[in-house]
Design a protein around this motif. Structure first.
Motif, mmCIF file in Angstrom:
data_model
loop_
_atom_site.group_PDB
_atom_site.id
_atom_site.type_symbol
_atom_site.label_atom_id
_atom_site.label_comp_id
_atom_site.label_asym_id
_atom_site.label_seq_id
_atom_site.Cartn_x
_atom_site.Cartn_y
_atom_site.Cartn_z
ATOM 1 N N SER A 98 0.828 -1.204 0.000
ATOM 2 C CA SER A 98 0.000 0.000 0.000
ATOM 3 C C SER A 98 0.863 1.255 0.000
ATOM 4 C CB SER A 98 -0.934 0.008 1.214
ATOM 5 O OG SER A 98 -1.937 -0.973 1.083
ATOM 6 N N VAL A 99 1.977 1.198 0.723
ATOM 7 C CA VAL A 99 2.906 2.335 0.723
ATOM 8 C C VAL A 99 3.510 2.517 -0.668
ATOM 9 C CG1 VAL A 99 5.039 3.243 1.700
ATOM 10 C CG2 VAL A 99 3.403 2.041 3.176
ATOM 11 N N LEU A 100 3.947 1.417 -1.280
ATOM 12 C CA LEU A 100 4.534 1.492 -2.618
ATOM 13 C C LEU A 100 3.515 1.920 -3.659
ATOM 14 C CD1 LEU A 100 6.635 -1.790 -2.481
ATOM 15 C CD2 LEU A 100 7.558 0.536 -2.632
ATOM 16 N N ALA A 101 2.255 1.570 -3.450
ATOM 17 C CA ALA A 101 1.212 1.915 -4.417
ATOM 18 C C ALA A 101 1.017 3.414 -4.550
ATOM 19 C CB ALA A 101 -0.103 1.254 -4.019
ATOM 20 N N GLN A 102 1.445 4.157 -3.555
ATOM 21 C CA GLN A 102 1.243 5.607 -3.582
ATOM 22 C C GLN A 102 2.359 6.349 -4.302
ATOM 23 O OE1 GLN A 102 -0.442 7.085 0.349
ATOM 24 N NE2 GLN A 102 0.012 4.952 0.909
ATOM 25 N N ASP A 103 3.318 5.604 -4.865
ATOM 26 C CA ASP A 103 4.427 6.227 -5.599
ATOM 27 C C ASP A 103 4.622 5.506 -6.933
ATOM 28 O OD1 ASP A 103 6.637 7.728 -6.330
ATOM 29 O OD2 ASP A 103 8.040 6.522 -5.158
ATOM 30 N N PRO A 104 3.666 5.639 -7.870
ATOM 31 C CA PRO A 104 3.764 4.883 -9.129
ATOM 32 C C PRO A 104 4.970 5.259 -9.992
ATOM 33 C CG PRO A 104 1.885 6.394 -9.159
ATOM 34 C CD PRO A 104 2.404 6.383 -7.762
ATOM 35 N N LYS A 105 5.581 6.407 -9.744
ATOM 36 C CA LYS A 105 6.797 6.768 -10.503
ATOM 37 C C LYS A 105 7.901 5.751 -10.277
ATOM 38 C CE LYS A 105 7.324 10.903 -8.770
ATOM 39 N NZ LYS A 105 6.125 10.940 -7.920
ATOM 40 N N SER A 106 7.842 5.037 -9.150
ATOM 41 C CA SER A 106 8.889 4.068 -8.830
ATOM 42 C C SER A 106 8.549 2.649 -9.295
ATOM 43 C CB SER A 106 9.134 4.047 -7.314
ATOM 44 O OG SER A 106 7.993 3.518 -6.631
ATOM 45 N N TRP A 107 7.362 2.455 -9.893
ATOM 46 C CA TRP A 107 6.969 1.121 -10.342
ATOM 47 C C TRP A 107 7.682 0.739 -11.633
ATOM 48 C CZ3 TRP A 107 0.892 1.686 -10.521
ATOM 49 C CH2 TRP A 107 0.411 1.962 -9.238
ATOM 50 N N TYR A 108 7.785 -0.567 -11.870
ATOM 51 C CA TYR A 108 8.070 -1.068 -13.212
ATOM 52 C C TYR A 108 6.705 -1.231 -13.857
ATOM 53 C CZ TYR A 108 10.566 -3.423 -16.955
ATOM 54 O OH TYR A 108 11.117 -3.731 -18.175
ATOM 55 N N PHE A 109 6.339 -0.292 -14.724
ATOM 56 C CA PHE A 109 4.976 -0.247 -15.237
ATOM 57 C C PHE A 109 4.977 0.134 -16.703
ATOM 58 C CE2 PHE A 109 0.775 1.431 -16.031
ATOM 59 C CZ PHE A 109 -0.071 0.668 -15.238
ATOM 60 N N THR A 110 4.479 -0.761 -17.538
ATOM 61 C CA THR A 110 4.296 -0.507 -18.970
ATOM 62 C C THR A 110 2.836 -0.824 -19.306
ATOM 63 O OG1 THR A 110 4.827 -2.752 -19.700
ATOM 64 C CG2 THR A 110 6.691 -1.237 -19.364
ATOM 65 N N ASP A 111 2.515 -0.801 -20.610
ATOM 66 C CA ASP A 111 1.144 -1.150 -21.000
ATOM 67 C C ASP A 111 0.807 -2.596 -20.669
ATOM 68 O OD1 ASP A 111 -0.270 1.153 -22.309
ATOM 69 O OD2 ASP A 111 1.561 1.186 -23.497
#
Length: 359
Positions: A337-350
């Motif tokens: 939940s803590v990590l979810a609030q900082d999506p800039k730090s995710w490995y996230f693509t389409d």
């Protein structure tokens, strides 16, 4: 007017397929919904239906489980909102509010600490003002011009008249960036089409995932489900191999539909910069070969992926062309939940969106 939502537990039913067609105008629900709701290696989805007093399905909701790794270790399952459906004749009657509340209740029962979603701006305001969700970031679509043609100019018009006028320059700049990518990996790795993902991708994931606090699990089993076996059959994958034969990267693209100008760079995972350059060039090259005028990829604002896209020659969208990232913190103290609030730090693509294919 509202009615108590019912959970659908044994796979999609006819009422869901019918509602899917009536809400989205799509006739492929019989193929798509079982694949999406019950076949994922990350677990079955939470799916709900609301019926009117006459028994007709008028509202539906899906929340998909996603396995998340943190620093290379399995950290838990989170939820991601999927199909949110309301029959066109029954909108504005409160069905959606009850569906969301019930979905979050079931997500909490499953032990998911957080649920994320990517609604449009109008829907995001409803989630956050009435249902306890929080806006945590935004995703924007970036564009690489492959051909300086009328179709590409029309796509760039989304970013403004000036962007459309300079389509020729974007195409030239893109060709220069592609040349730079080829120089980075020339004679260092081999790139081949992948009919299916094998265990080599699991080894690659084990090497790359420790760098990230939040990464949705990309196992061979998941990637084959997500792309190779997807009902649309619009995805193609390429693998990047070291001279020794081990997989050091992959790229997945979504082909343009017949008559469309847009293809998508859906996902890339790479061991290092050389493998990344090879994977990106393989993606762009395949879309170019298949006749796409532009390639598109979505990125979280301020993220590593946005920086990579910019470096490779992708052009920025209009400042208002974005989707909100929202989070419902079911267990606010949980690490995810803590990590979810900082999506800039995710490995996230389409690859990490809930949709079967990008649009």
């Amino acid at each position: 007017m509202s009615s108590t939502p019912e959970e659908v537990q044994d796979g999609p039913v006819h009422a869901q397929v019918e509602l899917y067609a009536e809400s989205f105008g799509k006739a492929d629900g019989e193929q798509v919904l079982p694949w999406r709701y019950t076949a994922s290696p990350h677990g079955t989805s939470i799916t709900l239906l609301t019926r009117d007093p006459g028994g007709k399905a008028v509202g539906g909701y899906a929340c998909n489980g996603r396995r998340v790794l943190s620093r290379g270790e399995f950290a838990g399952v989170v939820g991601e909102t999927g199909d949110v459906m309301t029959h066109p004749d029954h909108r504005g009657k409160g069905y959606f509010l009850d569906l969301d509340r019930k979905a979050m209740e079931l997500a909490r029962e499953r032990g998911w600490p957080v649920v994320i979603g990517l609604p449009n701006s109008k829907s995001a305001d409803i989630f956050t003002s009435k249902l306890g969700w929080t806006k945590v970031g935004a995703v924007r679509p970036w564009t690489f011009v492959l051909h300086s043609d009328a179709a590409a100019a029309l796509e760039r018009r989304r970013a403004g008249r000036l962007a459309a006028f300079f389509t020729w320059w974007s195409a030239w700049r893109g060709s220069m960036r592609r040349g730079h990518l080829r120089k980075q990996f020339f004679e260092k790795v081999n790139v081949v089409a992948l009919p299916r993902f094998t265990s080599g991708v699991d080894d690659l994931l084990a090497q790359v995932s420790p760098q990230w606090g939040w990464m949705q699990e990309r196992s061979a089993e998941f990637l084959n489900w997500r792309y190779i076996d997807a009902p649309s059959q619009r995805f193609r994958a390429h693998g990047v191999f070291a001279p020794e034969g081990n997989l050091v990267g992959y790229a997945v693209v979504q082909l343009p539909e017949r008559g469309e100008a847009v293809g998508w760079v859906v996902d890339i995972l790479a061991q290092d910069d050389v493998a990344f350059a090879a994977a990106m060039e393989a993606a762009l090259g395949h879309l170019h070969k298949m006749g796409a005028s532009v390639a598109r990829a979505s990125a979280v604002e301020g993220s590593w992926w946005q920086n990579k896209l910019q470096h490779c020659g992708f052009r920025a969208p209009h400042s208002q062309d974005r989707k909100q990232i929202i989070a419902h913190l079911l267990d606010p103290q949980a690490p995810l939940s803590v990590l979810a609030q900082d999506p800039k730090s995710w490995y996230f693509t389409d690859a990490d969106r809930d949709d079967e294919y990008c649009s």
